[in-house]
Scaffold this active site. Structure first.
Site, mmCIF file in Angstrom:
data_model
loop_
_atom_site.group_PDB
_atom_site.id
_atom_site.type_symbol
_atom_site.label_atom_id
_atom_site.label_comp_id
_atom_site.label_asym_id
_atom_site.label_seq_id
_atom_site.Cartn_x
_atom_site.Cartn_y
_atom_site.Cartn_z
ATOM 1 N N HIS A 188 7.149 8.634 -27.618
ATOM 2 C CA HIS A 188 6.168 9.499 -26.963
ATOM 3 C C HIS A 188 6.438 10.976 -27.300
ATOM 4 C CE1 HIS A 188 3.437 11.027 -23.918
ATOM 5 N NE2 HIS A 188 4.414 11.775 -23.444
ATOM 6 N N ARG A 239 0.814 -1.231 0.000
ATOM 7 C CA ARG A 239 0.000 0.000 0.000
ATOM 8 C C ARG A 239 0.844 1.278 0.000
ATOM 9 N NH1 ARG A 239 -2.925 -3.054 3.897
ATOM 10 N NH2 ARG A 239 -4.622 -4.156 2.870
ATOM 11 N N LYS A 299 2.793 11.373 -11.569
ATOM 12 C CA LYS A 299 1.884 10.547 -12.366
ATOM 13 C C LYS A 299 2.584 9.223 -12.643
ATOM 14 C CE LYS A 299 -1.004 13.802 -14.914
ATOM 15 N NZ LYS A 299 -1.341 14.359 -16.244
ATOM 16 N N HIS A 358 -0.784 16.404 -26.387
ATOM 17 C CA HIS A 358 -0.914 14.997 -25.994
ATOM 18 C C HIS A 358 -2.192 14.338 -26.515
ATOM 19 C CE1 HIS A 358 2.414 16.113 -23.461
ATOM 20 N NE2 HIS A 358 2.495 14.928 -22.895
ATOM 21 N N HIS A 410 -1.314 11.107 -28.165
ATOM 22 C CA HIS A 410 -1.688 9.777 -27.658
ATOM 23 C C HIS A 410 -2.394 8.968 -28.739
ATOM 24 C CE1 HIS A 410 -1.504 10.819 -23.067
ATOM 25 N NE2 HIS A 410 -0.312 10.646 -23.606
ATOM 26 N N ARG A 420 -3.458 21.676 -14.309
ATOM 27 C CA ARG A 420 -2.387 20.741 -14.693
ATOM 28 C C ARG A 420 -2.577 20.198 -16.112
ATOM 29 N NH1 ARG A 420 0.632 15.941 -11.242
ATOM 30 N NH2 ARG A 420 1.874 15.218 -13.000
ATOM 31 N N GLU A 475 -4.676 17.217 -11.169
ATOM 32 C CA GLU A 475 -5.251 17.627 -12.451
ATOM 33 C C GLU A 475 -6.757 17.868 -12.370
ATOM 34 O OE1 GLU A 475 -3.180 15.904 -15.854
ATOM 35 O OE2 GLU A 475 -5.051 16.030 -16.974
HETATM 36 P P1 NAD Z 1 11.805 5.403 -22.453
HETATM 37 O O1 NAD Z 1 11.680 5.264 -21.021
HETATM 38 O O2 NAD Z 1 11.259 4.331 -23.324
HETATM 39 O O3 NAD Z 1 13.337 5.641 -22.815
HETATM 40 C C1 NAD Z 1 13.691 5.814 -24.153
HETATM 41 C C2 NAD Z 1 14.790 4.828 -24.587
HETATM 42 O O4 NAD Z 1 16.034 5.321 -24.165
HETATM 43 C C3 NAD Z 1 14.651 3.437 -24.002
HETATM 44 O O5 NAD Z 1 15.082 2.508 -24.948
HETATM 45 C C4 NAD Z 1 15.619 3.483 -22.836
HETATM 46 O O6 NAD Z 1 16.085 2.232 -22.451
HETATM 47 C C5 NAD Z 1 16.722 4.324 -23.403
HETATM 48 N N1 NAD Z 1 17.528 5.051 -22.454
HETATM 49 C C6 NAD Z 1 17.121 5.662 -21.335
HETATM 50 N N2 NAD Z 1 18.123 6.350 -20.794
HETATM 51 C C7 NAD Z 1 19.195 6.158 -21.577
HETATM 52 C C8 NAD Z 1 20.530 6.623 -21.533
HETATM 53 N N3 NAD Z 1 20.929 7.481 -20.615
HETATM 54 N N4 NAD Z 1 21.378 6.208 -22.472
HETATM 55 C C9 NAD Z 1 20.964 5.365 -23.468
HETATM 56 N N5 NAD Z 1 19.715 4.920 -23.577
HETATM 57 C C10 NAD Z 1 18.835 5.316 -22.642
HETATM 58 O O7 NAD Z 1 11.096 6.752 -22.976
HETATM 59 P P2 NAD Z 1 11.003 8.220 -22.384
HETATM 60 O O8 NAD Z 1 10.899 9.103 -23.557
HETATM 61 O O9 NAD Z 1 12.031 8.491 -21.367
HETATM 62 O O10 NAD Z 1 9.608 8.209 -21.612
HETATM 63 C C11 NAD Z 1 8.395 7.998 -22.292
HETATM 64 C C12 NAD Z 1 7.394 7.470 -21.308
HETATM 65 O O11 NAD Z 1 7.171 8.431 -20.286
HETATM 66 C C13 NAD Z 1 6.051 7.165 -21.915
HETATM 67 O O12 NAD Z 1 5.595 5.933 -21.455
HETATM 68 C C14 NAD Z 1 5.159 8.282 -21.418
HETATM 69 O O13 NAD Z 1 3.832 7.910 -21.300
HETATM 70 C C15 NAD Z 1 5.775 8.571 -20.083
HETATM 71 N N6 NAD Z 1 5.540 9.940 -19.618
HETATM 72 C C16 NAD Z 1 5.077 10.080 -18.357
HETATM 73 C C17 NAD Z 1 4.875 11.345 -17.846
HETATM 74 C C18 NAD Z 1 4.446 11.520 -16.431
HETATM 75 O O14 NAD Z 1 4.116 12.630 -16.026
HETATM 76 N N7 NAD Z 1 4.485 10.475 -15.625
HETATM 77 C C19 NAD Z 1 5.157 12.472 -18.631
HETATM 78 C C20 NAD Z 1 5.635 12.275 -19.915
HETATM 79 C C21 NAD Z 1 5.834 10.995 -20.399
HETATM 80 N N1 GLY Z 2 3.067 15.133 -18.333
HETATM 81 C C1 GLY Z 2 1.881 15.782 -17.919
HETATM 82 C C2 GLY Z 2 1.708 15.832 -16.445
HETATM 83 O O1 GLY Z 2 2.562 15.435 -15.708
HETATM 84 O O2 GLY Z 2 0.698 16.271 -15.980
#
Ligand code: NAD
Ligand code: GLY
Length: 387
Positions: A288, A144, A166, A271, A275, A264, A260
């Site tokens: 993304h 939890r 998030k 997006h 998306h 937010r 949100e």
């Molecule tokens: P990712 O986590 O897939 O990383 C991109 C690629 O780079 C992967 O292959 C990873 O293994 C590689 N990688 C990571 N760090 C590296 C490094 N230092 N050197 C070499 N390779 C490396 O993608 P991302 O763009 O970081 O994140 C996208 C994700 O984040 C999506 O799932 C999206 O929905 C989510 N997201 C979440 C929020 C939030 O607020 N929580 C906001 C934006 C995006």
């Molecule tokens: N990436 C959008 C948010 O964190 O609200």
């Protein structure tokens, strides 16, 4: 929310000298439930004992990483954490958006239970947004709720996903549809990790940096325009400034609207279309950040057609997104009826209410709002932006 004048030191950008460690604070909660935490931004942070000052003592740490990032950075983080934790374990997940699902999440729970991790265990998310979102969700639900630390290693994760709490996994019918709001105890943005990031991933991260300009800070947009070459060349001072300013803007928005309820949502500029692109193409095909960047072009065009901004602003934003190496033409998701396919996918967006799609629009440079738009207008935008 505009900043007066962006002040990254121009001569240090030119020389690329190492940036000083900076801290941005995200202030959340009340006196009785303080969920505020620091975002540390700098170089060689893993080995700096000050990095971990914000987290309490615990016996066990579980580093969650993936098959790409673990071989690069897990040993360094593990060695640093060994000075602080009695047990440091590592679980390595398969890499990629296509693995952001229940099956992969379960590998984290398998590791936690297999190592008999107790409530005081701290999870460390070492990787990009995929690892960060899944680790956060695991931390929110294991016993939890256990504390977790974000150690983002992509630009996108440093400027966006690691901040704000998030957490989620994807469902085949919708992206990030299953998750929780759950804040980390600390975010560690070590800029050195960006040295190994593939070029395409750097561009995807720049899309989320650019996002903050049109929605909140035109001075920052000017700065990005002027310093895009330095950012693409991974100049550490330029990157440090981009990460810091992005985190400041995000921290301010999240500080006002953590869950949100309203404001937010502006962080989701681009997006709604983005998306749809990600889901319609199949997760992982478009990154993304690429989908969001292209989605920003479409959302800006929608804003123009709604009479909220002029074409000069759309053109400027489109040029910048293109220069950052991000696609500006949307993909065709259905050769038979492309616009309908986009609309169908966008109705699953979390901002949609009773099937009515909501868009983040720009209603003046540096200002954003959330509103619906007539389907016919949205169809026109899709038809004009996708080939
Ligand atoms: P990712 O986590 O897939 O990383 C991109 C690629 O780079 C992967 O292959 C990873 O293994 C590689 N990688 C990571 N760090 C590296 C490094 N230092 N050197 C070499 N390779 C490396 O993608 P991302 O763009 O970081 O994140 C996208 C994700 O984040 C999506 O799932 C999206 O929905 C989510 N997201 C979440 C929020 C939030 O607020 N929580 C906001 C934006 C995006
Ligand atoms: N990436 C959008 C948010 O964190 O609200």
């Amino acid at each position: 929310m505009n900043s007066p004048k962006v002040t990254a030191n121009v001569s240090s950008i030119a020389h690329g000298s190492a940036p000083e460690t900076q801290t941005v604070s995200i202030r959340l909660g009340s006196d009785t439930s303080d969920r505020s935490y620091p975002i540390r931004i700098g170089s060689a942070l893993f080995d700096d004992p000050q990095t971990y000052a914000a987290i309490g003592r615990a016996t066990t740490a579980l580093i969650v990483s993936n098959t790409t990032v673990a071989p690069l950075y897990a040993q360094g983080l593990k060695s640093a954490l060994t000075a602080r934790f009695k047990n440091v374990h590592l679980v390595t997940l398969p890499d990629g958006e296509a693995h952001k699902n229940w099956q992969t999440l379960n590998l984290i729970f398998d590791a936690l239970l297999g190592q008999q991790c107790d409530r005081k265990t701290v999870l460390f998310a070492l990787g990009g947004g995929v690892v960060g979102d899944m680790t956060g969700f695991a931390a929110a639900s294991y016993m939890r709720g256990v504390p977790f630390v974000q150690v983002p290693t992509t630009l996108l994760a440093q400027v966006d996903s690691s901040v704000g709490g998030k957490t989620a996994i994807n469902h085949p019918l919708g992206k990030n549809m299953i998750g929780a709001f759950y804040q980390p105890a600390l975010v560690v943005c070590d800029l050195d990790t960006l040295k190994t990031l593939p070029e395409r991933e750097l561009s995807a991260g720049l899309a989320e940096v650019i996002k903050y300009g049109p929605i909140a800070d035109t001075a920052f947009l000017d700065w990005i325009d002027e310093n895009l070459d330095a950012l693409m060349a991974r100049n550490p001072v330029a990157l440090a400034h981009a990460v810091k300013r992005s985190c400041e803007i995000k921290a301010r928005v999240v500080g006002q609207d953590e869950r949100e309820a309203g404001l937010r949502a502006i962080l989701n500029f681009g997006h709604t279309f983005g998306h749809a692109i990600e889901a319609g193409m199949g997760y992982g095909k478009w990154l993304h950040g690429e989908a969001v960047g292209c989605g920003m072009v479409m959302a800006a065009e929608l804003s123009r057609r709604l009479g909220l901004i002029d074409s000069a602003f759309v053109e400027r934003l489109t040029r910048l997104i293109k220069r950052a190496g991000i696609p500006i033409v949307g993909p065709v998701l259905s050769p038979q009826n492309n616009a309908e396919r986009y609309l169908e996918l966008m109705r699953v967006d979390k901002k949609a209410e009773a099937g009515e799609i909501k868009f983040v629009v720009i209603n003046g440079p540096g200002h954003a709002a959330v509103q619906s738009a007539p389907d016919a207008l949205v169809r026109d935008v899709i038809d004009s932006c996708c080939r």
